[in-house]
Design an enzyme around this catalytic site. Structure first.
Site, mmCIF file in Angstrom:
data_model
loop_
_atom_site.group_PDB
_atom_site.id
_atom_site.type_symbol
_atom_site.label_atom_id
_atom_site.label_comp_id
_atom_site.label_asym_id
_atom_site.label_seq_id
_atom_site.Cartn_x
_atom_site.Cartn_y
_atom_site.Cartn_z
ATOM 1 N N HIS A 82 47.114 68.907 39.393
ATOM 2 C CA HIS A 82 46.305 68.092 40.304
ATOM 3 C C HIS A 82 46.373 68.550 41.756
ATOM 4 O O HIS A 82 45.657 68.041 42.602
ATOM 5 C CB HIS A 82 46.737 66.627 40.234
HETATM 6 C C1 UD1 Z 1 48.312 62.135 45.789
HETATM 7 C C2 UD1 Z 1 49.415 62.718 46.665
HETATM 8 C C3 UD1 Z 1 50.209 63.757 45.891
HETATM 9 C C4 UD1 Z 1 50.720 63.197 44.590
HETATM 10 C C5 UD1 Z 1 49.526 62.639 43.812
HETATM 11 C C6 UD1 Z 1 49.919 62.037 42.488
HETATM 12 C C7 UD1 Z 1 48.931 62.835 49.058
HETATM 13 C C8 UD1 Z 1 48.578 63.728 50.165
HETATM 14 N N1 UD1 Z 1 48.871 63.371 47.830
HETATM 15 O O1 UD1 Z 1 47.422 63.190 45.477
HETATM 16 O O2 UD1 Z 1 51.315 64.168 46.670
HETATM 17 O O3 UD1 Z 1 51.357 64.212 43.848
HETATM 18 O O4 UD1 Z 1 48.905 61.622 44.616
HETATM 19 O O5 UD1 Z 1 48.773 61.690 41.795
HETATM 20 O O6 UD1 Z 1 49.245 61.703 49.279
HETATM 21 N N2 UD1 Z 1 41.277 59.043 42.590
HETATM 22 C C9 UD1 Z 1 40.763 58.152 41.710
HETATM 23 N N3 UD1 Z 1 41.474 57.008 41.447
HETATM 24 C C10 UD1 Z 1 42.651 56.738 42.026
HETATM 25 C C11 UD1 Z 1 43.171 57.669 42.958
HETATM 26 C C12 UD1 Z 1 42.491 58.813 43.204
HETATM 27 O O7 UD1 Z 1 39.707 58.363 41.155
HETATM 28 O O8 UD1 Z 1 43.249 55.692 41.740
HETATM 29 C C13 UD1 Z 1 40.539 60.284 42.833
HETATM 30 C C14 UD1 Z 1 39.624 60.196 44.019
HETATM 31 O O9 UD1 Z 1 38.489 60.942 43.732
HETATM 32 C C15 UD1 Z 1 40.419 60.875 45.116
HETATM 33 C C16 UD1 Z 1 41.180 61.928 44.340
HETATM 34 O O10 UD1 Z 1 41.461 61.328 43.072
HETATM 35 O O11 UD1 Z 1 39.616 61.377 46.115
HETATM 36 C C17 UD1 Z 1 42.460 62.354 44.974
HETATM 37 O O12 UD1 Z 1 43.280 61.210 45.257
HETATM 38 P P1 UD1 Z 1 44.266 61.197 46.520
HETATM 39 O O13 UD1 Z 1 44.971 59.901 46.576
HETATM 40 O O14 UD1 Z 1 43.502 61.634 47.730
HETATM 41 O O15 UD1 Z 1 45.273 62.361 46.240
HETATM 42 P P2 UD1 Z 1 45.975 62.869 44.899
HETATM 43 O O16 UD1 Z 1 45.368 64.178 44.540
HETATM 44 O O17 UD1 Z 1 46.053 61.832 43.831
#
Ligand code: UD1
Length: 393
Positions: A235
């Site tokens: 991820h």
């Molecule tokens: C975040 C953390 C990372 C951790 C990871 C675990 C930061 C900078 N990164 O990354 O360190 O390893 O979480 O998962 O804080 N999304 C959904 N549903 C959700 C959450 C996210 O659909 O409940 C999608 C959205 O499109 C979002 C993307 O996932 O834009 C990324 O989510 P985000 O919280 O920005 O970062 P992670 O890649 O999950």
């Protein structure tokens, strides 16, 4: 906990969570506070408030973890949701500041390295509230990782730096942090692993596959049994945000790994979005031997790890769990903030980056490695008690 650490006024602690790995780390800390309160008088009990920033909001990435891990409902949900780095951090700070004005806690406890960690540590510090960072001192030395920036800034700000291993303590001392701020307490995620190990053993592998099969997966998923499948998660932006690296990983999985043995892939929303964006989703769905799942719960992931022949991952937490369970692990990164998980330091992981030739070689080598569980110093299931003790003293 010794009576010498009792205090005369009720102490107020706000614990912060935002994203999936935080839930696994906060669970034992909150349980330890609850245990402490049970054996305290009202006068010296701890007033504990749980704030969820809402960075992760999907049921499968967030609330699905609460009940199984015994985490109470958050007292406050800031509902910041997804967004750019600045949007997530900025929106969290604005919302969290209001909570601090209202609650006036003695301590804010943050865990790990996600945006919620940085945002709440910074807000608390600016409001003069003491900050405790659990999992302090990890360094990848890779400033392209948002998490590395979060770790560096959080550690600069925190009054109490609770480290998971001796490398982390050395990193902090090397950066000039004062010795009295640093306490080596061990790895709090391993508390959660130990608390759930026996329950996870009872989980049926094929029931996990049936329950979490991705809705787009049209094929009947193959049956799996212990020690005969690979487990994969990916991820990190460095692996999934660029089409070239994601395409290479997908192609290796589809053409090589899944022809050797079933590959179970619980897919992160970010990776799913990117696979679709880069036109790779169809290929993934059509590959026999690739068992595509939605994000699974904590117990289910622990069970999948326990039965895997090997793991391919870019997740930090999974590297640590592989080390304690002894599962050979290919770390799909060129660096790690967790060197203690590497084979050269006794762990079960090897860095392979996104170099397909290296991944191929290490994949085949890893098939010959037996499971060999190791337990770094103080990864003993009692870290949360040491964290609370450090705050109280
Ligand atoms: C975040 C953390 C990372 C951790 C990871 C675990 C930061 C900078 N990164 O990354 O360190 O390893 O979480 O998962 O804080 N999304 C959904 N549903 C959700 C959450 C996210 O659909 O409940 C999608 C959205 O499109 C979002 C993307 O996932 O834009 C990324 O989510 P985000 O919280 O920005 O970062 P992670 O890649 O999950």
């Amino acid at each position: 906990m010794g009576s010498s650490t009792r205090f005369e006024m009720a102490l107020k602690i706000i614990s912060v969570v935002g994203a999936r790995p935080n839930f696994v780390k906060i669970a034992p800390f909150l349980k330890t506070i609850a245990g402490y309160n049970q054996s305290s008088t009202t006068k010296n009990s701890i007033s504990s408030i749980l704030v969820h920033t809402g960075q992760h909001y999907h049921l499968s990435m967030s609330h699905a973890f609460f009940r199984p891990l015994g985490i109470p409902e958050p007292d406050v949900n800031l509902e910041v949701g997804s967004g750019s780095q600045a949007e997530q951090v900025g929106n969290t700070m604005i919302a969290f500041e209001k909570v601090l004005y209202r609650e006036r806690p003695d301590w804010v406890v943050v865990v790990g390295d996600v945006n919620a960690t940085l945002a709440c540590a910074l807000t608390a510090r600016k409001e003069g509230v003491k900050v405790c960072h659990i999992e302090a001192g990890l360094r990848s030395r890779d400033m392209t990782m948002p998490e590395e920036i979060n770790r560096l800034v959080t550690d600069c700000l925190a009054d109490l730096l609770l480290t998971p291993d001796r490398f982390a303590s050395e990193n902090l001392r090397g950066e000039g942090m004062e010795g009295e701020r640093i306490r080596f307490v061990g790895n709090i995620m391993i508390d959660t692993l130990e608390n759930n190990r026996s329950q996870a053993k009872e989980v049926d592998l094929n029931a996990v596959v049936a329950r979490y099969t991705h809705p787009d997966a049209r094929r009947v998923q193959c049956r799996i049994c212990d020690n005969s499948y690979a487990l994969m998660t990916v991820h990190r932006p460095s692996n999934v945000d660029a089409s070239k690296s994601l395409q290479q990983i997908a192609s290796f999985l589809c053409r090589e790994t899944s022809t050797e043995m079933p590959v179970i892939w619980p897919i992160h929303p970010r990776s799913e979005k990117k696979l679709k964006e880069f036109g790779l989703w169809g290929q993934i769905l059509e590959t026999n031997g690739l068992v595509l799942l939605t994000p699974v719960g904590y117990l289910e992931m622990l069970r999948l790890n326990m039965g895997a022949r090997l793991v391919l991952t870019d997740s930090g937490g999974l590297q640590e769990e592989c080390t304690v369970l002894g599962t050979p692990c290919l770390t799909l990164r060129s660096n790690t903030e967790r060197p203690i998980t590497l084979r050269e330091f006794g762990g079960s992981c090897v860095l392979v980056g996104s170099d397909i030739d290296l991944i191929r070689k290490e994949f085949h080598d890893a098939l010959d490695f037996p499971r060999r569980a190791i337990r770094p110093d103080l990864w003993d299931g009692h870290t949360a008690e040491r964290c609370l003790q450090a705050i109280l003293s």
